[in-house]
Design an enzyme around this catalytic site. Structure first.
Site, PDB file in Angstrom:
ATOM      1  N   GLU A  74     -18.091  18.997  23.075  1.00 17.38           N
ATOM      2  CA  GLU A  74     -18.198  19.665  21.777  1.00 17.38           C
ATOM      3  C   GLU A  74     -17.024  20.595  21.500  1.00 17.38           C
ATOM      4  OE1 GLU A  74     -20.646  19.281  23.923  1.00 17.38           O
ATOM      5  OE2 GLU A  74     -22.392  18.443  22.903  1.00 17.38           O
ATOM      6  N   PHE A  98     -36.810  23.970  25.556  1.00 25.53           N
ATOM      7  CA  PHE A  98     -35.749  23.140  26.127  1.00 25.53           C
ATOM      8  C   PHE A  98     -34.555  23.080  25.164  1.00 25.53           C
ATOM      9  CE2 PHE A  98     -33.783  18.885  26.698  1.00 25.53           C
ATOM     10  CZ  PHE A  98     -33.205  19.155  27.935  1.00 25.53           C
ATOM     11  N   GLN A  99     -33.401  23.338  25.674  1.00 28.51           N
ATOM     12  CA  GLN A  99     -32.142  23.351  24.912  1.00 28.51           C
ATOM     13  C   GLN A  99     -32.182  24.317  23.740  1.00 28.51           C
ATOM     14  OE1 GLN A  99     -30.895  19.223  24.255  1.00 28.51           O
ATOM     15  NE2 GLN A  99     -29.828  19.338  26.217  1.00 28.51           N
ATOM     16  N   LYS A 102     -35.101  21.261  13.976  1.00 33.00           N
ATOM     17  CA  LYS A 102     -35.387  19.832  13.860  1.00 33.00           C
ATOM     18  C   LYS A 102     -36.469  19.537  12.820  1.00 33.00           C
ATOM     19  CE  LYS A 102     -35.834  15.756  16.770  1.00 33.00           C
ATOM     20  NZ  LYS A 102     -35.967  15.243  18.145  1.00 33.00           N
ATOM     21  N   MET A 134       3.455  29.719  32.124  1.00 28.28           N
ATOM     22  CA  MET A 134       3.497  31.039  31.490  1.00 28.28           C
ATOM     23  C   MET A 134       2.910  32.100  32.422  1.00 28.28           C
ATOM     24  SD  MET A 134       4.753  32.439  28.939  1.00 28.28           S
ATOM     25  CE  MET A 134       4.906  31.745  27.303  1.00 28.28           C
TER      26      MET A 134
HETATM   27  C1  TPP Z   1      -8.583  28.473  28.286  1.00 26.43           C
HETATM   28  C2  TPP Z   1      -7.463  29.301  28.803  1.00 26.43           C
HETATM   29  N1  TPP Z   1      -7.494  29.771  30.076  1.00 26.43           N
HETATM   30  C3  TPP Z   1      -6.474  30.511  30.551  1.00 26.43           C
HETATM   31  C4  TPP Z   1      -5.397  30.802  29.775  1.00 26.43           C
HETATM   32  C5  TPP Z   1      -4.256  31.651  30.303  1.00 26.43           C
HETATM   33  N2  TPP Z   1      -2.998  30.872  30.313  1.00 26.43           N
HETATM   34  C6  TPP Z   1      -2.073  31.005  29.345  1.00 26.43           C
HETATM   35  S1  TPP Z   1      -0.786  29.955  29.553  1.00 26.43           S
HETATM   36  C7  TPP Z   1      -1.434  29.346  30.974  1.00 26.43           C
HETATM   37  C8  TPP Z   1      -0.720  28.274  31.744  1.00 26.43           C
HETATM   38  C9  TPP Z   1      -0.614  27.010  30.999  1.00 26.43           C
HETATM   39  O1  TPP Z   1      -0.069  26.034  31.858  1.00 26.43           O
HETATM   40  P1  TPP Z   1       0.523  24.704  31.267  1.00 26.43           P
HETATM   41  O2  TPP Z   1      -0.447  24.076  30.358  1.00 26.43           O
HETATM   42  O3  TPP Z   1       1.013  23.867  32.381  1.00 26.43           O
HETATM   43  O4  TPP Z   1       1.721  25.211  30.355  1.00 26.43           O
HETATM   44  P2  TPP Z   1       3.148  25.821  30.801  1.00 26.43           P
HETATM   45  O5  TPP Z   1       3.058  27.293  30.606  1.00 26.43           O
HETATM   46  O6  TPP Z   1       3.409  25.426  32.212  1.00 26.43           O
HETATM   47  O7  TPP Z   1       4.088  25.194  29.842  1.00 26.43           O
HETATM   48  C10 TPP Z   1      -2.647  29.963  31.276  1.00 26.43           C
HETATM   49  C11 TPP Z   1      -3.448  29.687  32.457  1.00 26.43           C
HETATM   50  C12 TPP Z   1      -5.422  30.318  28.447  1.00 26.43           C
HETATM   51  N3  TPP Z   1      -4.445  30.580  27.590  1.00 26.43           N
HETATM   52  N4  TPP Z   1      -6.434  29.556  28.000  1.00 26.43           N
END
Ligand code: TPP
Ligand code: MG
Lengths: 183, 586
Positions: free
Chosen positions: B52, B114-115, B164, B482
């Site tokens: 979803e 439920f749900q 529902k 990042m």
């Molecule tokens: C759902 C979620 N969890 C954690 C983060 C924190 N976060 C920001 S960038 C990143 C790394 C992303 O890695 P990748 O997709 O390989 O991209 P890159 O920075 O290597 O280009 C994380 C863990 C986030 N933005 N979203």
């Protein structure tokens, strides 16, 4: 415009707590399920203060309720609160009565005092001076009803404390603008 | 025209009346009647996602790329909770979507059935508005109101929770005509005296700048057109947030590039030094302003926004104009022309000369390599290969997202779908599916990171089922890049849990899903590989192996001001760039 001395953001951690103001907001809302939760959730979610809050239906046919909120914050934060409230879909109107000036504010409180002898006499005498009414009495206790602005009630409660104050129940502030025009 | 029908039929009828052709969803016990109603018609196509969250992002991608409302349909309980991230994402980025959730029958509400979950309670904080429909008599009004609320004013997500028994109940359907909302009437026309004041400030400005945001795009193509006209008429420089890219064309003569944490040196310095800032549909987010008490200290600030709470929220504004960007921009242009106003040409020339000096620092430069693919170069090549095509770009979140924003150049609005406010990894693939559904003939590319893509990889199955030729261009650096970059900045390069260990073989993964898989690691092969990707008329997963240690620059280190940027030639300073206070920020 020139460089401002103070930090620019109402959310800035550096901002002083010195310029906190207390404001009374009058909020006209659709009386639908969840509307109070929206308002309260907005305050908790954005870290605003609620000093008091009252709510009741004020126009049955139109399903309108009035929420009166006393809040405190910097003037910038209070302006934000007003705008954030206006964003809520079921809200018709938000008025900052403090900003508008010229509003009457009243709160009702019930105050239970227990004691015998001199204390009891003194409590009753003070109640009269404050125009509080006795709405319940027993040999050892009174329940007073007092209406007034917040500070009057605060003052009365303080006076009752040494005389056997048991507990207090307050309604929170209801408010209205003076004169012939609606809020 | 009184039409008696079931609640479930009303839902489908309302979708038709609202002009909805495509919805994204996933069935379950509490929405079965609506799925049955969908089964018996052909006007509304349902796209079966695999999670979803994917439905919500797909609806966002559909909405943002088309300007229409995106719709998703999910079941109660876990269906609703799975959609929460997408709803929050849409709230943060002001994307109009309507989410219909099934609910347990009214007599069971509150019994921990439920749900059952408190869907309206949970989504109250992540929607613009939500409804629990307790009676079928209310349903037609609520359905149409939801579309009105989602689109009007500052757009956002709206949830309609339908028990529902209400879906089974029969009632009288009414169409969307004469829906006048009781209380919600956003102001769309700007105050004429303020517009006049703004225009006079513009005519007198010596160092002006337009700072535009996602609001310009939300306002519709007319707003972008008017922005371009106003920029041309005044000759002012223009920068934009991530969400606003494409409103002013990147090839336009007055374009400074994106601003903010990973914005260009010229855009950020111009923001810092300007004497007049004209913010249009932007919201002064912390990632844009940098250190707030050093933000553009000498400027008069005009802020045009449809949301009064955006004005003066983070930054003190001198002249706020509440209204829809398109209306206000049109009125500004009107006054500018009617008065025969001219910019202060000599001052503006000096300002552009200064900007040219900043531009001379070439803040987006990087060291090319013929041994390893530099991620920036990969985006450049992707741009070169697709710029003359009808292309829509989505991104995931991380370094690759910022490189896409810096090195892919957007010439038109609605062409970039990215999670700006919430920064949701896993957004890009489902958003690409949504964009592809809205534009079946166009080229849709998700610029991804190897870690983000795994967050909603199951949607490859959706793409395969509907034969959607989306391209997933993974900048694979084997890192949560990042995060690794911030660990270099803040935590002594201790790479705690930021290595993307045990990655799948993306080529085989693609094949397992029935998509086409490709890999490229040699710069010499990149152009040919990109061409192959574009020409393949199927879903493609492109595993582009890039330099693992590349950092995304330039950067305003957190806690710093616009004029304290870290440039590519200062990379050695990375470790000392952020002070103690900055470490607290995100
Ligand atoms: C759902 C979620 N969890 C954690 C983060 C924190 N976060 C920001 S960038 C990143 C790394 C992303 O890695 P990748 O997709 O390989 O991209 P890159 O920075 O290597 O280009 C994380 C863990 C986030 N933005 N979203
Ligand atoms: Mg990565």
């Amino acid at each position: 415009m020139n460089a401002p001395a103070a930090p620019l953001s109402p959310y800035s951690s550096a901002i002083g707590k010195s310029n906190l103001e207390s404001h009374t907001l009058s909020v006209l809302v659709d009386n639908e399920p969840g509307v109070l939760a929206r308002v309260v959730g907005l305050f908790s979610g954005r870290g605003y203060n609620i000093e008091s809050l009252t709510v009741a239906e004020v126009a049955h046919a139109e399903h309108l309720s009035r929420i009166t909120i006393v809040t405190s914050g910097t003037p910038e934060a209070i302006e934000q609160i007003g705008h954030q409230l206006e964003r809520l879909v079921p809200i018709h109107k938000v008025t900052d009565l403090t900003l508008r000036g010229n509003a009457v504010e009243r709160e009702l409180a019930m105050i239970k005092v227990a004691g015998r002898g001199d204390n009891r006499v003194e409590a009753l005498r003070l109640a009269e001076a404050f125009r509080a009414r006795v709405i319940d009495a027993s040999i050892e206790s009174f329940v007073f009803e007092i209406t007034g602005n917040v500070s009057k009630i605060d003052q009365f409660v303080e006076l009752m404390r040494p005389l056997g104050l048991v507990e207090v129940s307050r309604t929170g502030v209801a408010a209205m603008s003076r004169g012939k025009d609606p809020i | 025209m009184a039409d008696v029908m079931t609640g479930a039929d009303m839902v489908v009828e309302a979708l038709k009346d609202q002009g909805v052709e495509t919805i994204f969803g996933y069935p379950g016990g509490a929405v079965l009647p609506i799925y049955d109603a969908l089964f018996q018609q052909n006007a509304v196509q349902h796209i079966l996602v695999r999670h979803e969250q994917g439905a919500a992002h797909a609806a966002e991608g559909y909405a943002r790329s088309s300007g229409k409302v995106g719709v998703l349909l999910v079941t109660s309980g876990p269906g609703a909770t799975n959609a929460i991230t997408g709803l929050t994402d849409a709230l943060m980025d002001s994307i109009p979507i309507v989410c219909i959730t099934g609910e347990v029958p009214t007599h069971l509400i509150g019994s921990d059935a439920f749900q059952e979950c408190d869907t309206v309670g949970i989504t109250r904080h992540c929607t613009k508005h939500n409804y629990l429909v307790r009676s079928v008599e209310d349903l037609p009004r609520v359905l149409h109101e939801a579309f009105y609320v989602a689109q009007h004013g500052r757009p956002g997500p709206v949830v309609i929770d339908i028990p529902k028994d209400v879906q089974f109940a029969r009632g009288t359907y009414a169409g969307p005509q004469n829906i006048e909302h009781k209380s919600y009437h956003p102001q769309v026309k700007g105050a004429p005296d303020r517009i006049e004041q703004a225009v006079m400030l513009m005519a007198a400005a010596k160092k002006p700048i337009f700072y535009t945001g996602g609001g310009v795009i939300n306002s519709g193509p007319e707003a972008s057109r008017l922005l371009r006209e106003l920029v041309a008429a005044t000759g002012f420089p223009v920068t934009s947030t991530l969400m606003g890219l494409g409103a002013y064309p990147a090839a336009g003569p007055n374009w400074l590039g994106m601003l903010g944490m990973h914005g260009t040196f010229e855009a950020n310095n111009a923001m810092h030094d300007c004497d007049l800032m004209i913010a249009v549909g932007s919201r002064f987010d912390y990632r844009i302003t940098g250190r707030l008490d050093a933000f553009s200290p000498g400027s008069t600030k005009i802020h045009i926004d449809i949301d009064p709470s955006s004005i003066n929220k983070n930054v003190k504004i001198d002249l706020g104009i509440i209204g829809d960007c398109a209306n206000v921009l049109a009125d500004m242009l009107g006054v500018w022309r009617q008065r025969g106003l001219k910019s202060d040409a000599p001052a503006l020339q000096k300002w552009w000369d200064q900007i040219a000096v900043w531009r001379g620092r070439r803040s987006l430069s990087y060291k090319f390599s013929d041994k390893v693919i530099k991620p920036q170069w990969a985006i450049e090549r992707l741009y070169a290969a697709t710029k003359d095509k009808d292309t829509y770009i989505t991104t995931e979140v991380g370094q690759h997202q910022m490189w896409a924003a810096q090195h892919y150049h957007f010439e038109e609005p609605n062409r970039l779908m990215t999670s700006g406010g919430l920064g949701t990894m896993g957004y890009g693939l489902p958003a690409a599916i949504g964009a592809q559904m809205a534009h079946p003939q166009s080229l849709v590319i998700d610029i991804a990171g190897e870690s983000s893509i795994l967050m909603n990889i199951q949607e490859l199955s959706t793409a395969a089922q509907y034969r959607l030729p989306v391209k997933i261009f993974i900048l694979n650096n084997e890192y949560l890049g990042m995060v690794r970059q911030w660990q270099e900045l803040l935590h002594g390069s201790r790479y705690s849990e930021s290595y993307a260990a045990a990655l799948p073989d993306f080529v085989k993964l693609a094949e397992a899903y029935g998509a086409h898989g490709m890999r490229c690691s040699d710069p010499a092969d990149l152009d040919a590989a990109i061409a192959e990707m574009i020409e393949t008329p199927r879903t493609v997963v492109f595993d582009c192996i890039v330099d693992k240690m590349e950092n995304c620059l330039p950067m305003i280190p957190s806690g710093k001001a616009h004029n304290e940027m870290l440039l590519p030639d200062m990379e050695e300073d990375l470790e000392n760039a952020i002070d103690q206070a900055g470490k607290m920020l995100v």
